[in-house]
Scaffold this active site. Sequence first.
Site, PDB file in Angstrom:
ATOM      1  N   LYS A  45       0.826  -1.717   0.021  1.00  0.00           N
ATOM      2  CA  LYS A  45       0.238  -0.047  -0.331  1.00  0.00           C
ATOM      3  C   LYS A  45       0.282   1.101  -0.014  1.00  0.00           C
ATOM      4  CE  LYS A  45      -4.466  -1.620   1.811  1.00  0.00           C
ATOM      5  NZ  LYS A  45      -5.057  -1.660   3.061  1.00  0.00           N
ATOM      6  N   ASP A  67     -10.069   2.723   1.019  1.00  0.00           N
ATOM      7  CA  ASP A  67      -9.709   2.271   2.887  1.00  0.00           C
ATOM      8  C   ASP A  67     -11.067   3.446   3.368  1.00  0.00           C
ATOM      9  OD1 ASP A  67      -9.144  -0.389   2.593  1.00  0.00           O
ATOM     10  OD2 ASP A  67      -7.026   0.289   2.795  1.00  0.00           O
TER      11      ASP A  67
END
Length: 289
Positions: free
Chosen positions: A72, A108
């Site tokens: 990420k 997210d």
Amino acid sequence: MHQIDGKTRVCGLIGNPVEHTLSPMIHNFLADEMGIDLAYVPFEVKEGALGEAILGAYALNVLGLNITVPYKSQVIGCLKGIDPLAKKIGAVNTLVRQDGGYVGYNTDMTGLRRAILSQGMKIKDENVILIGAGGAARAVAFLCMEDGASHVWILNRTLSKAETIAGQLRNAYGKDNVTVLSLSDYDKIPKGKYLALQATSVGLKGKSDMAAIEDDAFYEMIHTGIDLIYNPTNTKFMRLVNSHGGKAYNGLMMLAYQAIDAFELWTGISISDEVTSRMLEMLSEKTAQ
Ligand code: ATR
């Protein structure tokens, strides 16, 4: 079952490992529900091959990608552009195809924001207790600042990790409304009712009879508790919040909305509340198995 043909667009998930992901199920469900000719597949990418994988995906005309552990942060170096919130957080989980490369987003966090708003709650002007200081907690802490929380109390087993995050928040937002405490020092938080976000790994399947903080006095302070964990669907943290009169939520809504945000970015369509409810129902059934 979706019929794959010459016009089918491909999206996928890059990570390592990827076997246990729910993302293919979620995105293929959304594609079916919305009648979009899109197939979503997992791509396991070995250490050292991320750059090639992203270039290869672009060359293969892949429409969009999700990025998961351990890439990420690393993926930021492979992008054409990055959304400002994702940049501040330093983590990207969604890549959207544009001319010349992919642009990175962090759904997210926009997904957590949307999950909170969908339940009639908010972060703005709230006093927030954040439990944890790992990668997930760090992103949540940035979202809290971004959305105007009144004060954020970060509680963590390892104080130095919480202090690092607090320092980064002060730098990014120029405010001094973050306090760091060890897990047992929650009694230093002023009396009141708080929104609590549980972002440690304690309570995951295998450790489901545990919570990072188990004292009754702590749960008296919580009006709403959101656990980022969704497996199991009812964690000890949630049970403790409930038994002290608070409202408790698991991480399924956040999982659902991070996917919905990504799907909407890729396709340009909006997912209705009705489809979202059906998807949450499907996810609750699958995770209960
Ligand atoms: P993630 O990417 O899911 O956030 P992580 O970066 O490994 O995972 O962070 C895990 C979080 O759970 C950390 O806040 C960790 O606390 P430490 O920073 O002290 O390691 C917390 N955690 C894990 N096991 C724990 C335990 N047994 N008791 C309390 N906190 C724990």
